[in-house]
Design an enzyme around this catalytic site. Structure first.
Site, mmCIF file in Angstrom:
data_model
loop_
_atom_site.group_PDB
_atom_site.id
_atom_site.type_symbol
_atom_site.label_atom_id
_atom_site.label_comp_id
_atom_site.label_asym_id
_atom_site.label_seq_id
_atom_site.Cartn_x
_atom_site.Cartn_y
_atom_site.Cartn_z
ATOM 1 N N MET A 8 5.413 0.561 3.322
ATOM 2 C CA MET A 8 4.464 0.011 2.343
ATOM 3 C C MET A 8 3.654 -1.147 2.905
ATOM 4 O O MET A 8 2.991 -1.882 2.164
ATOM 5 C CB MET A 8 5.203 -0.434 1.081
ATOM 6 C CG MET A 8 5.984 0.723 0.444
ATOM 7 S SD MET A 8 6.515 0.360 -1.207
ATOM 8 C CE MET A 8 4.996 0.626 -2.102
ATOM 9 N N PRO A 40 9.374 -3.870 -0.936
ATOM 10 C CA PRO A 40 10.510 -3.385 -0.150
ATOM 11 C C PRO A 40 10.237 -3.536 1.355
ATOM 12 O O PRO A 40 9.106 -3.338 1.802
ATOM 13 C CB PRO A 40 10.622 -1.914 -0.557
ATOM 14 C CG PRO A 40 10.008 -1.843 -1.912
ATOM 15 C CD PRO A 40 8.909 -2.864 -1.912
ATOM 16 N N LYS A 58 0.860 -1.206 0.000
ATOM 17 C CA LYS A 58 0.000 0.000 0.000
ATOM 18 C C LYS A 58 0.885 1.240 0.000
ATOM 19 O O LYS A 58 2.052 1.205 0.410
ATOM 20 C CB LYS A 58 -0.941 0.021 1.195
ATOM 21 C CG LYS A 58 -0.279 0.088 2.592
ATOM 22 C CD LYS A 58 0.089 1.478 3.074
ATOM 23 C CE LYS A 58 0.782 1.457 4.434
ATOM 24 N NZ LYS A 58 1.627 2.604 4.744
ATOM 25 N N ASP A 84 -2.141 -2.030 10.727
ATOM 26 C CA ASP A 84 -2.437 -1.921 9.287
ATOM 27 C C ASP A 84 -3.091 -3.196 8.727
ATOM 28 O O ASP A 84 -3.527 -3.214 7.580
ATOM 29 C CB ASP A 84 -1.153 -1.665 8.483
ATOM 30 C CG ASP A 84 -0.756 -0.185 8.479
ATOM 31 O OD1 ASP A 84 -1.597 0.649 8.863
ATOM 32 O OD2 ASP A 84 0.388 0.107 8.081
ATOM 33 N N GLY A 115 4.405 -4.051 3.972
ATOM 34 C CA GLY A 115 4.706 -5.383 3.428
ATOM 35 C C GLY A 115 4.409 -6.511 4.407
ATOM 36 O O GLY A 115 3.737 -7.486 4.059
ATOM 37 N N GLY A 116 4.894 -6.366 5.628
ATOM 38 C CA GLY A 116 4.680 -7.417 6.619
ATOM 39 C C GLY A 116 3.205 -7.572 6.958
ATOM 40 O O GLY A 116 2.691 -8.695 7.077
#
Ligand code: ATP
Length: 309
Positions: free
Chosen positions: A100, A95, A11, A137, A102-103
């Site tokens: 962003m 990345p 995101k 998130d 990611g996790g």
């Protein structure tokens, strides 16, 4: 079914405001989240041996309980008393430590994937409720798309996606810890707050200029100050034709929004030549088609039903 694959999308934050620091230490946010076309892939297989066997390939990530993928799988297995084991392969492209999510997106993909693989029948809100326990998130990442995120990230309102545009996404060669950024944020004395409500309206009317004019992120006050390269990338993206450029989340990733693909690609070449970023992508906004339930939310039906109920 023995094996399933789920895509975990990254995101960006088109806008990010922090309203206040709560007495319990959490920050109350008001952010516009947007899924973009960079993704990890999670593959989950059932195993006869009990346990969680996580493989991350070459990614510089742990394979133990400190990986959010592991945490999400463990939570589901405990909650549903699953006696079998799972082998999970994480193919990492997003990345890392980049702003962003990611996790969080990987963990969300594990909730969706385990739900399908073991036919658990969890609803989207049920997965979101579990997810928020391991990351603020994650509720958003479970559904993806375009959304207003409030509270600590658990109050979500799906929004219309922005009009078609091209994104240049660049992560400089630094890792930023989200904890560091929030710890150094002076949430109560911020002199500027982005116009999040105005952006919601611009999204509703499909007004790309209205959106790009209102991009703002209060976390830049911490991260950009600590890492001036972020400001340099934003400046370069704008000089190369971006409508606007902003840091995503707690950074250090920067994204620029372009009306034309070739302008974004030319800007990408300039950034690459200057070696100002380690990872660079040209991509677009994404509306993920995860499940029929998510599609309902995306089309606004879910919100309507809730109001009617
Ligand atoms: P956010 O935008 O939610 O703050 P981020 O993009 O800044 O997230 P992540 O890439 O999600 O940051 O990871 C932050 C840290 O979490 C990493 O340093 C990493 O050690 C740890 N981590 C645990 N599991 C994962 C995972 N599956 N993918 C990426 N990082 C993970």
């Amino acid at each position: 079914m023995k094996q399933i694959s789920e895509k975990a999308y990254a995101k960006i934050n088109l806008s990010l405001d922090v309203i206040r620091r709560r007495p319990d230490g959490y920050h109350e946010v008001k952010m516009i989240m947007q899924t973009v076309g960079i993704c990890d892939t999670i593959t989950i297989s059932k195993t006869d041996d009990k346990g969680i066997f996580l493989k991350v390939g070459d990614a510089p990530l742990p394979c133990d309980k400190s990986n959010l993928v592991y945490k999400a799988a463990e939570m589901v297995m405990q909650q549903f008393d699953i006696r079998e084991g799972v082998e999970i392969t994480l193919d990492k492209n997003i990345p890392i430590a980049a702003g962003m999510a990611g996790g969080s997106s990987d963990a969300a993909a594990v909730f969706r994937g385990m739900n399908r693989l073991f036919e658990l029948g969890m609803s989207l809100p049920e997965m979101q409720k579990m997810g928020v326990k391991i990351g603020a998130d994650i509720p958003y990442c479970v559904m993806g798309g375009t959304a207003l995120s409030e509270g600590i990230g658990e109050i979500l309102s799906p929004l219309l996606a922005p009009p078609k545009a091209y994104l240049l996404i660049a992560k400089p060669d630094i890792d930023v810890s989200t904890k560091f950024v929030y710890e150094n944020l002076h949430a109560d004395t911020l002199s500027y707050h982005p116009d999040v409500d105005g952006m919601v309206q611009a999204l509703e009317s499909g007004d790309l200029k209205g959106i790009t004019d209102r991009m703002g992120n209060v976390l830049e006050t911490v991260t950009e100050k600590a890492y001036p390269v972020i400001g340099e990338i934003k400046k370069l993206m704008k000089a190369e034709g971006a409508e606007n450029a902003l840091m995503s989340g707690s950074g250090p990733t920067v994204f620029g929004i372009y009306r034309k693909k070739d302008t974004a690609e030319k800007a990408c070449a300039v950034l690459q030549k200057q070696k100002i970023a380690k990872q660079i992508f040209v991509t677009e906004f994404v509306l993920p088609e995860y499940t029929p339930e998510v599609n309902e939310i995306m089309s606004g039906e879910f919100g309507k039903k809730e109001e009617e109920a």
